[in-house]
Structure formats: structure tokens, C-alpha cells
Design an enzyme around this catalytic site. Structure first.
Site, PDB file in Angstrom:
ATOM      1  N   GLY A  63       0.888  -1.067  -0.062  1.00 48.80           N
ATOM      2  CA  GLY A  63      -0.064  -0.146  -0.013  1.00 48.80           C
ATOM      3  C   GLY A  63       0.859   1.170   0.103  1.00 48.80           C
ATOM      4  O   GLY A  63       0.566   2.235   0.634  1.00 48.80           O
ATOM      5  N   ALA A  64       1.821   1.121  -0.670  1.00 51.58           N
ATOM      6  CA  ALA A  64       2.794   2.425  -0.653  1.00 51.58           C
ATOM      7  C   ALA A  64       2.357   3.410  -1.434  1.00 51.58           C
ATOM      8  O   ALA A  64       2.806   4.917  -0.984  1.00 51.58           O
ATOM      9  CB  ALA A  64       4.371   1.752  -1.194  1.00 51.58           C
TER      10      ALA A  64
ATOM     11  N   VAL B 152      -2.223  -8.083  -2.842  1.00 50.45           N
ATOM     12  CA  VAL B 152      -2.011  -9.203  -1.838  1.00 50.45           C
ATOM     13  C   VAL B 152      -3.074 -10.148  -1.728  1.00 50.45           C
ATOM     14  O   VAL B 152      -2.833 -11.213  -1.028  1.00 50.45           O
ATOM     15  CB  VAL B 152      -1.924  -8.374  -0.426  1.00 50.45           C
ATOM     16  CG1 VAL B 152      -0.869  -7.365  -0.232  1.00 50.45           C
ATOM     17  CG2 VAL B 152      -3.541  -7.811  -0.222  1.00 50.45           C
TER      18      VAL B 152
ATOM     19  N   ASN C 114       0.843  -2.779   5.388  1.00 42.38           N
ATOM     20  CA  ASN C 114      -0.151  -1.657   5.497  1.00 42.38           C
ATOM     21  C   ASN C 114      -1.059  -1.500   4.604  1.00 42.38           C
ATOM     22  O   ASN C 114      -2.154  -0.873   5.042  1.00 42.38           O
ATOM     23  CB  ASN C 114       1.020  -0.516   5.099  1.00 42.38           C
ATOM     24  CG  ASN C 114       0.257   0.920   4.918  1.00 42.38           C
ATOM     25  OD1 ASN C 114      -0.251   1.565   5.723  1.00 42.38           O
ATOM     26  ND2 ASN C 114       0.235   1.412   3.639  1.00 42.38           N
TER      27      ASN C 114
ATOM     28  N   TYR D 271     -14.932  -4.329   8.730  1.00 40.70           N
ATOM     29  CA  TYR D 271     -13.505  -3.840   8.851  1.00 40.70           C
ATOM     30  C   TYR D 271     -12.979  -4.033  10.400  1.00 40.70           C
ATOM     31  O   TYR D 271     -11.869  -4.803  10.395  1.00 40.70           O
ATOM     32  CB  TYR D 271     -13.554  -2.237   8.614  1.00 40.70           C
ATOM     33  CG  TYR D 271     -12.229  -1.633   8.985  1.00 40.70           C
ATOM     34  CD1 TYR D 271     -11.341  -1.541   7.729  1.00 40.70           C
ATOM     35  CD2 TYR D 271     -11.806  -1.005   9.983  1.00 40.70           C
ATOM     36  CE1 TYR D 271     -10.005  -0.879   8.036  1.00 40.70           C
ATOM     37  CE2 TYR D 271     -10.563  -0.253  10.222  1.00 40.70           C
ATOM     38  CZ  TYR D 271      -9.537  -0.427   9.143  1.00 40.70           C
ATOM     39  OH  TYR D 271      -8.302   0.293   9.241  1.00 40.70           O
TER      40      TYR D 271
ATOM     41  N   ALA E 133     -13.910  -6.736  12.131  1.00 42.87           N
ATOM     42  CA  ALA E 133     -13.617  -8.264  12.091  1.00 42.87           C
ATOM     43  C   ALA E 133     -12.392  -8.570  11.550  1.00 42.87           C
ATOM     44  O   ALA E 133     -11.644  -9.385  12.002  1.00 42.87           O
ATOM     45  CB  ALA E 133     -14.960  -8.896  11.334  1.00 42.87           C
TER      46      ALA E 133
ATOM     47  N   LYS F 168      -9.724  -6.536  11.114  1.00 40.71           N
ATOM     48  CA  LYS F 168      -8.670  -6.167  11.630  1.00 40.71           C
ATOM     49  C   LYS F 168      -8.448  -6.758  12.911  1.00 40.71           C
ATOM     50  O   LYS F 168      -7.233  -7.036  13.336  1.00 40.71           O
ATOM     51  CB  LYS F 168      -8.894  -4.720  12.040  1.00 40.71           C
ATOM     52  CG  LYS F 168      -8.639  -3.646  10.760  1.00 40.71           C
ATOM     53  CD  LYS F 168      -7.384  -3.980  10.214  1.00 40.71           C
ATOM     54  CE  LYS F 168      -7.018  -2.715   9.204  1.00 40.71           C
ATOM     55  NZ  LYS F 168      -5.783  -2.880   8.473  1.00 40.71           N
TER      56      LYS F 168
END
Length: 235
Positions: A13-14, A56, A78, A143, A145, A147
Site C-alpha cells: 500500500g505504498a 495481496v 500496510n 472492517y 472483524a 482487523k
């Protein structure tokens, strides 16, 4: 502890607000190389930055990146997505599957692919996982869940990789001042401050970062009765 000086850092996620700061700050701390990955990588005006395409959720994409970045010493998971806030049962099947694949399975499978490279180096290596205060407070549907699942996997990986000298750092934070949080007026953490705190903790050998007061309160609440954490249950 893991030093950034001389490191080869891989950031997922750069292209995003937090990811860009991870790339820049790693170089500022002496990283020799940064693999800046994204679904659609952008150009960087620094020869130390290697842009790579990475999805990913795609095993072939993960394998291709790992083959190029075989010298990696620090992995930063990230990348993540957020869908419109809704109850867990209100999300569509597509939203649920996409969130699980991006926020949980993606980082886990990438870590599984990179871990042998880090373990072989015996020391000075690290994995940094970006969680959320919402991994401890289930108010954001899928979200929260995903994380929470990532947090649990971080705890497992920390134990599994410790004998090989791989430091595993879990990061919890509330709102960060990026495009993902543009819809809220709540207090936000400057992404530069967040990234500095994460690297400070990594270089100091710590295992967890509570980057703001929201995260500190959320963790403290884990020991409270569920009716205290969620007052609506006491009604």
C-alpha cells in the site's frame, strides 16, 4: 530490535498516505532500499525505491514480488481497504469477501511467503502489521472483524517467529489524517507522527504500538465487562 539503517524494506500500500510516509521515513533512517508495492505502482524520484506491482489477494502476485525482493529485512503490511460503515449483517457478500481477502488473508499469505527469508537472516529482521483501534472495538462491521483477525494472527506470528529472531510489531491507531478518514471531523493522527512512532518502537525492540489515546483506551477496555465496553447491552 531492528535497525532501519541499511535495511531492505518492503511496504504494501505504498501509494497511500501512510504508505508514502513509511517509504520516505525508512529512507530518512538509512534504509538501503525500499520496495514500494501497490496494485498500480507509481514512479518515485529516488533510485533506492523499487516500485513493484502487488495484489495481496493474488498468490501469483505475492510470489513474483518475493522473488524480486529476496533481500528484504523489514516487511510492512500496510495495505488495506475500508467499506462504508454498516452492521456486519448489512454488508454484501462481495464486501465481506473482499475485506477478508485484503485486510486479513493478504497480509497473512504475504507474511508466510516472506517469513523464510527473514528467518534465514537470524536477526535484525521485522514484520510490522497495521491494525486499528477498531480491532478492539467492534463498531465498524467487517472492517473491525478483519482487523481483529489480523491482530490475532500478529500475536501468533510473534510467538512462532521469535525463535528465529524475527521481531513482529503490531500497530493500533484510530483515525489517521489520510483520504480514508476524509469523511470524519474526529481527531486524527498525522501520518508522519504515526510512522515515526512505529519506527521508533521497532528500533527499540518493542512488540506493540498504541499510537493514540483512542488505542490506549480501547486496549484498557479489553479487561472490562462486555456491558461496559458496549453500554447498549446494559439496557
Amino acid at each position: 530490535m531492528t535497525a532501519l539503517d541499511g535495511a531492505a524494506v518492503l511496504v504494501t500500500g505504498a501509494n497511500g498516505g501512510i504508505g508514502t510516509h513509511f517509504v520516505r521515513e525508512a529512507l530518512a533512517r538509512g534504509a538501503a532500499k525500499v520496495y514500494a508495492t501497490a496494485r498500480n505502482p507509481r514512479e518515485w524520484e529516488d533510485e533506492r525505491i523499487v516500485p513493484l506491482a502487488l495484489d495481496v489477494t493474488d498468490p501469483a502476485s505475492i510470489q513474483a514480488v518475493v522473488e524480486v525482493a529476496s533481500d528484504v529485512t523489514v516487511l510492512i503490511n500496510n495495505a488495506g481497504i475500508s467499506v462504508p460503515s454498516a452492521g456486519l449483517l448489512a454488508h454484501t457478500e462481495e464486501e465481506i469477501r473482499r475485506s477478508v481477502e485484503t485486510n486479513f488473508l493478504g497480509p497473512l499469505f504475504l507474511t508466510r511467503a516472506v517469513a523464510p527469508l527473514l528467518s534465514a537472516k537470524q536477526c535484525g529482521t521485522a514484520i510490522i502489521n497495521l491494525h486499528s483501534a477498531l480491532s478492539w472495538y467492534a463498531t465498524a462491521g467487517i472492517y473491525s472483524a478483519t482487523k481483529a483477525a489480523l491482530w490475532s494472527s500478529t500475536n501468533s506470528l510473534r510467538l512462532e517467529l521469535q525463535p528465529a529472531g524475527v521481531q513482529v510489531v503490531g500497530v493500533h491507531v484510530g483515525w489517521v489524517d489520510t483520504a480514508m478518514a476524509a469523511h470524519t471531523e474526529d481527531e486524527k493522527v498525522d501520518p508522519a507522527v504515526l510512522v515515526a512512532a512505529v519506527f521508533d518502537a521497532t528500533e527499540a525492540g518493542k512488540h506493540e504500538v498504541l499510537a493514540d489515546e483512542t488505542s490506549v483506551r480501547a486496549k484498557a477496555g479489553l479487561s472490562a465487562p462486555v456491558e461496559v465496553v458496549y453500554p447498549q447491552l446494559a439496557v
